[in-house]
Design a protein around this motif. Structure first.
Motif, PDB file in Angstrom:
ATOM      1  N   LEU A 165       0.826  -1.207   0.000  1.00 34.64           N
ATOM      2  CA  LEU A 165       0.000   0.000   0.000  1.00 34.64           C
ATOM      3  C   LEU A 165       0.861   1.257   0.000  1.00 34.64           C
ATOM      4  CD1 LEU A 165      -2.792  -1.035   2.550  1.00 34.64           C
ATOM      5  CD2 LEU A 165      -2.941  -0.962   0.052  1.00 34.64           C
ATOM      6  N   ALA A 166       1.987   1.198   0.709  1.00 31.95           N
ATOM      7  CA  ALA A 166       2.888   2.356   0.751  1.00 31.95           C
ATOM      8  C   ALA A 166       3.404   2.708  -0.638  1.00 31.95           C
ATOM      9  CB  ALA A 166       4.056   2.074   1.693  1.00 31.95           C
ATOM     10  N   ARG A 167       3.556   1.707  -1.500  1.00 31.01           N
ATOM     11  CA  ARG A 167       4.061   1.944  -2.856  1.00 31.01           C
ATOM     12  C   ARG A 167       2.974   2.385  -3.827  1.00 31.01           C
ATOM     13  NH1 ARG A 167       7.113  -2.903  -1.569  1.00 31.01           N
ATOM     14  NH2 ARG A 167       5.428  -4.134  -2.489  1.00 31.01           N
ATOM     15  N   THR A 168       1.706   2.088  -3.512  1.00 28.98           N
ATOM     16  CA  THR A 168       0.649   2.293  -4.505  1.00 28.98           C
ATOM     17  C   THR A 168      -0.420   3.316  -4.147  1.00 28.98           C
ATOM     18  OG1 THR A 168      -0.612   0.427  -3.576  1.00 28.98           O
ATOM     19  CG2 THR A 168       0.940  -0.064  -5.359  1.00 28.98           C
ATOM     20  N   VAL A 169      -0.664   3.531  -2.859  1.00 30.34           N
ATOM     21  CA  VAL A 169      -1.760   4.429  -2.452  1.00 30.34           C
ATOM     22  C   VAL A 169      -1.278   5.884  -2.469  1.00 30.34           C
ATOM     23  CG1 VAL A 169      -3.310   5.062  -0.558  1.00 30.34           C
ATOM     24  CG2 VAL A 169      -2.844   2.644  -1.044  1.00 30.34           C
ATOM     25  N   PRO A 170      -2.010   6.780  -3.128  1.00 34.88           N
ATOM     26  CA  PRO A 170      -1.606   8.193  -3.179  1.00 34.88           C
ATOM     27  C   PRO A 170      -1.740   8.873  -1.826  1.00 34.88           C
ATOM     28  CG  PRO A 170      -3.754   7.894  -4.205  1.00 34.88           C
ATOM     29  CD  PRO A 170      -3.224   6.524  -3.945  1.00 34.88           C
ATOM     30  N   ALA A 171      -0.976   9.921  -1.644  1.00 33.00           N
ATOM     31  CA  ALA A 171      -0.918  10.614  -0.351  1.00 33.00           C
ATOM     32  C   ALA A 171      -2.276  11.120   0.104  1.00 33.00           C
ATOM     33  CB  ALA A 171       0.079  11.776  -0.439  1.00 33.00           C
ATOM     34  N   GLU A 172      -3.107  11.564  -0.844  1.00 35.57           N
ATOM     35  CA  GLU A 172      -4.414  12.120  -0.448  1.00 35.57           C
ATOM     36  C   GLU A 172      -5.312  11.069   0.191  1.00 35.57           C
ATOM     37  OE1 GLU A 172      -4.411  11.645  -5.026  1.00 35.57           O
ATOM     38  OE2 GLU A 172      -3.062  12.351  -3.420  1.00 35.57           O
ATOM     39  N   ARG A 173      -5.134   9.804  -0.182  1.00 34.89           N
ATOM     40  CA  ARG A 173      -5.942   8.754   0.450  1.00 34.89           C
ATOM     41  C   ARG A 173      -5.513   8.553   1.899  1.00 34.89           C
ATOM     42  NH1 ARG A 173      -8.739   5.213  -2.576  1.00 34.89           N
ATOM     43  NH2 ARG A 173      -9.779   4.831  -0.568  1.00 34.89           N
ATOM     44  N   TRP A 174      -4.215   8.636   2.157  1.00 35.63           N
ATOM     45  CA  TRP A 174      -3.745   8.509   3.536  1.00 35.63           C
ATOM     46  C   TRP A 174      -4.227   9.685   4.370  1.00 35.63           C
ATOM     47  CZ3 TRP A 174      -2.828   3.850   4.236  1.00 35.63           C
ATOM     48  CH2 TRP A 174      -2.055   3.073   3.372  1.00 35.63           C
ATOM     49  N   ALA A 175      -4.328  10.861   3.763  1.00 38.69           N
ATOM     50  CA  ALA A 175      -4.797  12.043   4.491  1.00 38.69           C
ATOM     51  C   ALA A 175      -6.228  11.853   4.992  1.00 38.69           C
ATOM     52  CB  ALA A 175      -4.711  13.280   3.594  1.00 38.69           C
ATOM     53  N   GLU A 176      -7.005  11.070   4.255  1.00 35.85           N
ATOM     54  CA  GLU A 176      -8.391  10.817   4.658  1.00 35.85           C
ATOM     55  C   GLU A 176      -8.470  10.014   5.963  1.00 35.85           C
ATOM     56  OE1 GLU A 176     -10.143   8.826   1.367  1.00 35.85           O
ATOM     57  OE2 GLU A 176      -9.977  10.560   0.008  1.00 35.85           O
ATOM     58  N   LEU A 177      -7.371   9.350   6.321  1.00 39.76           N
ATOM     59  CA  LEU A 177      -7.366   8.529   7.538  1.00 39.76           C
ATOM     60  C   LEU A 177      -6.872   9.291   8.766  1.00 39.76           C
ATOM     61  CD1 LEU A 177      -6.055   5.090   6.220  1.00 39.76           C
ATOM     62  CD2 LEU A 177      -8.364   6.031   6.195  1.00 39.76           C
ATOM     63  N   ARG A 178      -6.461  10.537   8.580  1.00 37.44           N
ATOM     64  CA  ARG A 178      -5.977  11.332   9.713  1.00 37.44           C
ATOM     65  C   ARG A 178      -7.007  11.440  10.834  1.00 37.44           C
ATOM     66  NH1 ARG A 178      -0.473  11.958  10.181  1.00 37.44           N
ATOM     67  NH2 ARG A 178       0.394  12.309   8.093  1.00 37.44           N
ATOM     68  N   PRO A 179      -8.289  11.691  10.509  1.00 38.58           N
ATOM     69  CA  PRO A 179      -9.284  11.789  11.592  1.00 38.58           C
ATOM     70  C   PRO A 179      -9.363  10.519  12.444  1.00 38.58           C
ATOM     71  CG  PRO A 179     -10.177  12.716   9.581  1.00 38.58           C
ATOM     72  CD  PRO A 179      -8.887  12.040   9.201  1.00 38.58           C
ATOM     73  N   LEU A 180      -9.177   9.354  11.814  1.00 42.40           N
ATOM     74  CA  LEU A 180      -9.214   8.107  12.580  1.00 42.40           C
ATOM     75  C   LEU A 180      -7.999   7.992  13.492  1.00 42.40           C
ATOM     76  CD1 LEU A 180     -10.476   5.529   9.929  1.00 42.40           C
ATOM     77  CD2 LEU A 180     -11.723   6.440  11.889  1.00 42.40           C
ATOM     78  N   ALA A 181      -6.843   8.414  13.001  1.00 39.57           N
ATOM     79  CA  ALA A 181      -5.639   8.394  13.836  1.00 39.57           C
ATOM     80  C   ALA A 181      -5.804   9.349  15.011  1.00 39.57           C
ATOM     81  CB  ALA A 181      -4.412   8.775  13.003  1.00 39.57           C
ATOM     82  N   GLU A 182      -6.383  10.532  14.760  1.00 37.24           N
ATOM     83  CA  GLU A 182      -6.610  11.504  15.830  1.00 37.24           C
ATOM     84  C   GLU A 182      -7.633  10.982  16.829  1.00 37.24           C
ATOM     85  OE1 GLU A 182      -7.791  14.832  13.532  1.00 37.24           O
ATOM     86  OE2 GLU A 182      -5.748  15.295  12.824  1.00 37.24           O
TER      87      GLU A 182
END
Length: 278
Positions: A165-182
């Motif tokens: 996933l680190a090689r294939t998922v674009p940065a904006e998709r990871w940004a969508e998970l920030r609220p869950l991490a918070e």
């Protein structure tokens, strides 16, 4: 990351200690604590009769309220009871080594013994409890070795997926998970282990869902839930809260590494997260 409501991605986790979920009342609770000691049982809420094979001579059936009860499908009740029992396990409200009878737990949740027994059978399949003939269900005692084995299996399953996933998922998709991490950080700050466990699972579930492999997500969820059950004599109080907070902080660090496609850091963080599980 600590081994941990099931809910949709982005659902905020309430700040402050959260109470364990309660099943909609269908009767009165047996007592304030709800704990059943070995050999004890209770009345079957379905019809006021004693469940076969479970000793209940020491528990007094409670009077039923004279109000109509809402019609609820058994599957719905069973699911709610299962969720409540899982929360009680994570929170340590069900003590390792103690035996709990389905009738008494039914009185606690205000339901009949049947959905409780069905939920307990599911927990037995998951390895959380074991059947004690003629008495009920004993909460399994687990030690550090079992936790280490679970961490190893989780790493074998999830690390390769995370690296892909680190090689294939674009940065904006990871940004969508920030609220869950918070949300995991807020849950950790509450000091409630059950609340954190739910938030932790929600974050990991969302990350793995990006793989598009539903079977992987289900297997990883089961391993994660099992890793969240507390050890015998596990830490409590301030020390546990500090460990939860440290564990939650790793979620943000993992997202940073995934955005930066730093494969070495991603692999190291995930392995450390599992082995240092609270």
């Amino acid at each position: 990351m600590t081994q941990g409501t099931q809910g949709s991605a982005g659902t905020p986790v309430p700040e402050g200690p959260a109470r364990a979920p309660r099943v909609p009342a269908q009767g009165r609770a047996a007592d304030g604590g709800g704990r059943v000691r070995p050999g004890e049982g209770g009345a079957d809420g379905a019809g006021g009769t004693v469940a076969r094979g479970e000793h209940v001579h020491s528990e007094t059936p409670l009077p039923r309220p004279g109000v109509p009860r809402p019609a609820v499908q058994r599957s719905s009740v069973r699911g709610q009871v299962l969720d409540a029992l899982r929360t009680a396990l994570v929170a340590g409200d069900l003590t390792p080594g103690e035996v709990y009878s389905a009738p008494a737990l039914g009185e606690r949740f205000g339901v009949s013994a049947t959905p409780v027994r069905e939920a307990m059978q599911q927990l037995a399949l998951e390895g959380a409890v074991e059947v004690v003939p003629n008495r009920g269900f004993r909460v399994v005692r687990r030690g550090a070795r079992e936790l280490a084995e679970l961490a190893e299996v989780r790493a074998l399953v999830e690390v390769p997926v995370m690296l892909r996933l680190a090689r294939t998922v674009p940065a904006e998709r990871w940004a969508e998970l920030r609220p869950l991490a918070e949300a995991t950080v807020r849950a950790a700050a509450s000091g409630c282990r059950a609340t954190y466990a739910d938030a932790d699972r929600a974050f990991h579930r969302a990350v793995l869902a990006l793989s598009g492999n539903e079977q992987l997500v289900r297997i990883a969820e089961d391993l994660h839930r099992r890793a969240q059950w507390p050890l015998v004599g596990g830490v409590r109080g301030g020390r546990e809260r500090a460990e939860l907070i440290a564990d939650a902080a790793e979620h943000g660090a993992l997202l940073d590494a995934l955005v930066g496609r730093d494969l070495d850091v991603v692999g190291a963080l995930v392995r450390e997260h599992f082995t240092g599980a609270v």
